[in-house]
Every structure is written in C-alpha cells, then in structure tokens.
Design a protein around this motif. Structure first.
Motif, PDB file in Angstrom:
ATOM      1  N   UNK A  47       0.566  -1.528   0.190  1.00  0.00           N
ATOM      2  CA  UNK A  47      -0.591   0.136  -0.320  1.00  0.00           C
ATOM      3  C   UNK A  47       0.983   1.626  -0.089  1.00  0.00           C
ATOM      4  N   UNK A  48       1.985   1.090  -0.444  1.00  0.00           N
ATOM      5  CA  UNK A  48       2.940   2.512   0.335  1.00  0.00           C
ATOM      6  C   UNK A  48       3.242   2.380  -1.596  1.00  0.00           C
ATOM      7  N   UNK A  49       3.267   4.364  -1.362  1.00  0.00           N
ATOM      8  CA  UNK A  49       4.157   4.803  -2.935  1.00  0.00           C
ATOM      9  C   UNK A  49       4.908   5.483  -3.040  1.00  0.00           C
ATOM     10  N   UNK A  50       5.829   4.975  -4.339  1.00  0.00           N
ATOM     11  CA  UNK A  50       7.255   4.779  -4.469  1.00  0.00           C
ATOM     12  C   UNK A  50       7.500   6.703  -4.736  1.00  0.00           C
ATOM     13  N   UNK A  51       6.543   7.598  -4.922  1.00  0.00           N
ATOM     14  CA  UNK A  51       6.104   8.263  -5.264  1.00  0.00           C
ATOM     15  C   UNK A  51       6.142   8.777  -4.184  1.00  0.00           C
ATOM     16  N   UNK A  52       6.037   9.141  -3.537  1.00  0.00           N
ATOM     17  CA  UNK A  52       6.425   9.930  -1.763  1.00  0.00           C
ATOM     18  C   UNK A  52       7.434   9.360  -1.387  1.00  0.00           C
ATOM     19  N   UNK A  53       7.580  10.115  -0.654  1.00  0.00           N
ATOM     20  CA  UNK A  53       9.372  10.191   0.761  1.00  0.00           C
ATOM     21  C   UNK A  53       8.534   9.450   1.421  1.00  0.00           C
ATOM     22  N   UNK A  55      11.564   7.681   2.633  1.00  0.00           N
ATOM     23  CA  UNK A  55      12.860   7.584   4.212  1.00  0.00           C
ATOM     24  C   UNK A  55      12.266   7.242   5.702  1.00  0.00           C
ATOM     25  N   UNK A  56      12.974   6.127   5.911  1.00  0.00           N
ATOM     26  CA  UNK A  56      12.646   5.797   7.479  1.00  0.00           C
ATOM     27  C   UNK A  56      11.035   4.719   7.188  1.00  0.00           C
ATOM     28  N   UNK A  57      10.336   3.924   5.768  1.00  0.00           N
ATOM     29  CA  UNK A  57       9.826   3.345   5.886  1.00  0.00           C
ATOM     30  C   UNK A  57      10.157   2.780   4.831  1.00  0.00           C
ATOM     31  N   UNK A  58      11.091   2.274   3.916  1.00  0.00           N
ATOM     32  CA  UNK A  58      11.373   1.822   3.072  1.00  0.00           C
ATOM     33  C   UNK A  58      12.773   2.151   2.584  1.00  0.00           C
ATOM     34  N   UNK A  59      13.425   1.374   1.300  1.00  0.00           N
ATOM     35  CA  UNK A  59      15.245   1.952   1.473  1.00  0.00           C
ATOM     36  C   UNK A  59      14.646   2.804   0.063  1.00  0.00           C
ATOM     37  N   UNK A  60      13.363   2.530  -0.692  1.00  0.00           N
ATOM     38  CA  UNK A  60      13.249   3.373  -2.304  1.00  0.00           C
ATOM     39  C   UNK A  60      12.586   3.949  -2.177  1.00  0.00           C
ATOM     40  N   UNK A  61      12.090   5.160  -3.168  1.00  0.00           N
ATOM     41  CA  UNK A  61      11.420   5.508  -3.708  1.00  0.00           C
ATOM     42  C   UNK A  61      12.225   6.962  -4.903  1.00  0.00           C
ATOM     43  N   UNK A 347      16.969  -6.044   5.468  1.00  0.00           N
ATOM     44  CA  UNK A 347      17.006  -6.078   6.866  1.00  0.00           C
ATOM     45  C   UNK A 347      18.258  -4.776   7.719  1.00  0.00           C
ATOM     46  N   UNK A 348      19.654  -5.203   7.130  1.00  0.00           N
ATOM     47  CA  UNK A 348      20.469  -4.746   7.589  1.00  0.00           C
ATOM     48  C   UNK A 348      21.782  -3.990   6.323  1.00  0.00           C
ATOM     49  N   UNK A 349      22.303  -3.001   6.243  1.00  0.00           N
ATOM     50  CA  UNK A 349      23.168  -2.733   5.103  1.00  0.00           C
ATOM     51  C   UNK A 349      24.279  -2.560   5.663  1.00  0.00           C
ATOM     52  N   UNK A 350      25.443  -2.653   4.727  1.00  0.00           N
ATOM     53  CA  UNK A 350      26.504  -1.416   5.494  1.00  0.00           C
ATOM     54  C   UNK A 350      26.221   0.215   5.601  1.00  0.00           C
ATOM     55  N   UNK A 351      27.566   0.394   6.563  1.00  0.00           N
ATOM     56  CA  UNK A 351      27.576   1.614   6.792  1.00  0.00           C
ATOM     57  C   UNK A 351      27.233   2.112   5.937  1.00  0.00           C
ATOM     58  N   UNK A 352      26.432   3.570   5.582  1.00  0.00           N
ATOM     59  CA  UNK A 352      27.265   3.995   4.226  1.00  0.00           C
ATOM     60  C   UNK A 352      25.741   4.091   3.368  1.00  0.00           C
ATOM     61  N   UNK A 353      25.491   2.783   3.545  1.00  0.00           N
ATOM     62  CA  UNK A 353      24.349   2.560   1.851  1.00  0.00           C
ATOM     63  C   UNK A 353      23.145   2.014   2.879  1.00  0.00           C
ATOM     64  N   UNK A 354      23.269   2.675   3.515  1.00  0.00           N
ATOM     65  CA  UNK A 354      21.225   2.680   3.611  1.00  0.00           C
ATOM     66  C   UNK A 354      20.129   2.755   2.888  1.00  0.00           C
ATOM     67  N   UNK A 355      20.328   3.072   1.881  1.00  0.00           N
ATOM     68  CA  UNK A 355      19.187   3.487   0.767  1.00  0.00           C
ATOM     69  C   UNK A 355      19.927   3.631  -0.133  1.00  0.00           C
ATOM     70  N   UNK A 356      18.635   3.543  -1.245  1.00  0.00           N
ATOM     71  CA  UNK A 356      19.083   4.122  -2.945  1.00  0.00           C
ATOM     72  C   UNK A 356      19.872   5.040  -2.763  1.00  0.00           C
ATOM     73  N   UNK A 357      19.166   5.868  -2.464  1.00  0.00           N
ATOM     74  CA  UNK A 357      20.390   7.515  -2.458  1.00  0.00           C
ATOM     75  C   UNK A 357      21.637   7.417  -2.545  1.00  0.00           C
ATOM     76  N   UNK A 358      22.183   6.522  -1.809  1.00  0.00           N
ATOM     77  CA  UNK A 358      23.296   6.283  -1.492  1.00  0.00           C
ATOM     78  C   UNK A 358      24.456   5.619  -2.565  1.00  0.00           C
TER      79      UNK A 358
END
Length: 399
Positions: A47-53, A55-61, A347-358
């Motif tokens: 039910x989430x929309x990637x058109x929205x921000x 951050x804190x809910x998913x790795x991707x938008x 559920x866990x990523x390397x430090x610095x790679x927290x989401x798709x912006x990195x």
C-alpha cells in the motif's frame, strides 16, 4: 615530510574538492544498473507509493533513486512458497501490472524497457529504465507457456529457485538441509528444458538462491552467459546463498556476471554474532517493546536509534562490499562483477549504504581502492549490459 603552510592547506583542500567532483562526475556519467530491488513485493504491494518520500519506511522511492544516480532498475517480482499453484503466476502478473501502472503515472521519470536498445533510449531521455526479474521458478508453476508469457510481459531474468525448491530445481536452502526436490538435488530433465527455453527466449538464467548442484547443472546446460543477481562471496561469509571460489571462477569462464547483495549477513560472516550479542544485552527492553506491539524492523529501528553507537558497531563497513568486489575480480576478472542491492528485501545494510540514494559512495570507494574509471563503469553497469546483450536474440536486439 611534514608541511603546514597555508599554501599547502589551500592546495590540499583543492585536491580533495577535485576528488569529490571527480567521483560524482564519473557516477553521473556511468550507467548504474541495480539487478535486484524488492520494493514492489515488499513495499508497494503493502500500500505504499514510491512517488512519495518513504525515508524511514523503505529503502526506495523515486526521488532517492534519482539522487543515487540509478539508471537501470530491475524490479524483483516475488512471492514465497506459500503461493502455490494457481496463485504464484497470477501474483507475478499482478506485480508487473502494478509496476506498469507506476510507470504510466510517472512518464517523465520512468520507462519500461525490454531490450538493451530501449534501455539506452530511456537513459538518453534522463529516465530510469525499468525492467522486471522473477525471483523464484515456482512462479511459472511448472508450465513453459507461463514462462513464455512472463517473457512477453517483459521479464528478463528468472531466478531458478527462491529459498524453496521447485519440482525441477533444488534451492541453496534445501540443499544445505540435505534435501532438494523429491529427495534429489540439481536440475531434472524439465529443469534443463526450462534453462534451454530461457536461452531461446533471451531471458537471463539467474543462479542466486539455487543449490550448488543446481548451479553446476544450470551453468553446464546454458549456452548463454548466466546472471547471479544478488549474492556474495563465501570467502567472507560462508552462507549457503553465497558463491564458492570455484563457482565464482565458473561464472567468469561462462562469461556471466555476479551482482553483489548489500545484506550485512551475506557480506560479513561475523554479523549474526554481533546481532545476537546486542539482542542478549537488551533482552529485557526488547521483551517490553514486544509487549507494546513493536516487532520486526520497527523493533530494530527503535533500538538502533536509542543506541546509535552500538548499532554502528553491528553493521559492516562499506569497505567490506569493496573487498567482495576485489575478490571476485581477482578470481573471475573485472568483467564479471556488478551490484544487486536487494534493497527492501533486506533488514540490514553496510554503514553508508542505508538506501538507494547512497550509490555514489560506492563509486567513491572504488576509485579510492585504485580502480580505473573504465573498470568502475563496468562494475556499476557495463558488465550487466554486456551479459544482457549476449542473451538478447538478434531479431529483437535493436527494437
């Protein structure tokens, strides 16, 4: 020689700024391909929309994908083994419908692509090229007509198994347990027929998640370069999902490409112990949070925010991802490694790679490790494009 003059400080600052500009410039110039993102099944279908921000809910938008310089995204189409016959194939099509609807709503940002030529057109138009890969052979429900249908809908790779075996291929999870399908390991005759049909269609054979015997059977059956869409090197983490040095060498010999997963446990074999130690230390607090209905990733996020220094010591450094790249390059060569983050499926990523912006930080780290610009471009996306082109039938390559 120690130098502390103001002139040296100015020159040093200038060099650092130049280095920063250099990696950012290269990152924007290169074609960045991520071969595995689970945002459709794990986020959008909830039910989430990637058109929205998110951050804190998913790795991707979409905004963060643009910020990260993502040019080509393979969106994973996934369901687990509980979706049996009559449900799995239908759910695969529903997820493809959902992605196509998102693309229609955002024609200025996304474009569905089905060939390498269309991918390049999308990139020239400054759009994210979107394509799909089906994660789990059970979603074709033992039916080659369904496989053909998925290809016609744009699916460009099939992961032969997920953690569950199919009736024709054994998974890494099951082979590790000493089981497979009907007590057997590897591909049966129908499984080899699936691989051959994928070669004919131009659908990449993906060997992430498969058992070791299935790996060897598939790589011997395929006449085209194979894909490993989101796995790591067993040298650093002996997880059943990771590849041995012999398997890495075989992918290189086959002409295929291994795309590295960002999951902490696949990157670092000592990660589970650190997590367990953290849980034991905060056991009383964890029980209290669970009594309040806080569980899963929300529980982890709550504790990590409360104990940031401890949290930072749990996840591996970004440099460990580069170590995996180094290892694969050493064994298979520079032409056989890429990125398959598994964002929104981990559920866990390397430090610095927290989401798709990195993603730009990976480019920076590769340059600092000594990789040449042309080799960085191969790792970021060039190697996948080569393998995709090698799998694409000549009759459709230019469409």
């Amino acid at each position: 020689m120690k130098v502390s003059s103001p002139l040296f400080a100015v020159v040093a600052g200038s060099l650092l700024a130049s280095c920063s500009t250099s990696y950012q410039s290269l990152h924007q110039k290169a074609i960045l391909v991520d071969t595995h993102n689970d945002v459709i099944s794990q986020v959008i279908m909830e039910g989430h929309s990637v058109e929205r921000d998110l951050t804190g809910k998913a790795h991707t938008d979409l905004a963060r994908m643009k910020k990260g310089g993502v040019d080509v995204q393979v969106f994973a189409v996934f369901c687990d083994e509980t979706y049996g016959p009559g449900r799995a194939f239908a759910f695969a099509n529903q997820q493809i419908d959902t992605l196509e609807a998102i693309v229609r709503r955002n024609p200025d940002q996304l474009q569905m692509v089905y060939t390498p030529a269309q991918m390049r057109d999308a990139i020239k138009a400054r759009k994210i090229a979107a394509l799909t890969g089906v994660e789990g052979g059970h979603m074709m429900e033992d039916n080659l007509d369904n496989l053909n249908h998925l290809y016609n809908r744009g699916v460009r790779y099939l992961t032969l198994t997920w953690n569950n075996s199919t009736s024709w291929a054994s998974s890494a999870a099951d082979e590790t347990k000493g089981t497979g399908f009907n007590g057997k390991k590897g591909l049966n005759d129908f499984g080899k027929q699936v691989v051959r049909r994928m070669n004919e269609l131009g659908m990449l054979v993906d060997l992430s998640h498969v058992g070791e015997q299935t790996f060897w059977d598939a790589i011997q059956t395929s006449t085209k370069p194979i894909l490993v869409s989101h796995s790591c090197a067993a040298k650093f983490s002996p997880h059943s999902r990771n590849l041995s040095d012999a398997q890495i060498a075989a992918v290189g010999k086959n002409g295929g490409v291994i795309h590295l997963n960002f999951f902490s446990e696949f990157l670092d074999g000592s990660y589970p112990k650190r997590v367990n130690d953290f849980i034991q230390k905060h056991d009383t607090e964890i029980k209290a949070l669970r009594q309040k209905g806080i569980n899963g990733s929300a529980l982890q996020t709550t504790l990590y925010k409360k104990y940031p220094e401890e949290a930072a010591s749990i996840n591996p450094p970004l440099s460990l991802l580069i170590d995996h790249i180094d290892h694969i390059v050493k064994i298979a060569g520079i032409d056989h490694v890429g990125l398959g983050s598994d964002y929104d499926g981990i559920g866990s990523t390397p430090i610095g790679l927290e989401d798709v912006s990195t993603y730009p930080l990976i480019t920076k780290a590769l340059l600092e490790r000594g990789y040449k610009k042309k080799d960085v471009e191969k790792i970021l996306g060039g190697n996948f494009i080569r393998v995709w082109e090698a799998n694409t039938p000549a009759t459709v390559a230019r469409k």
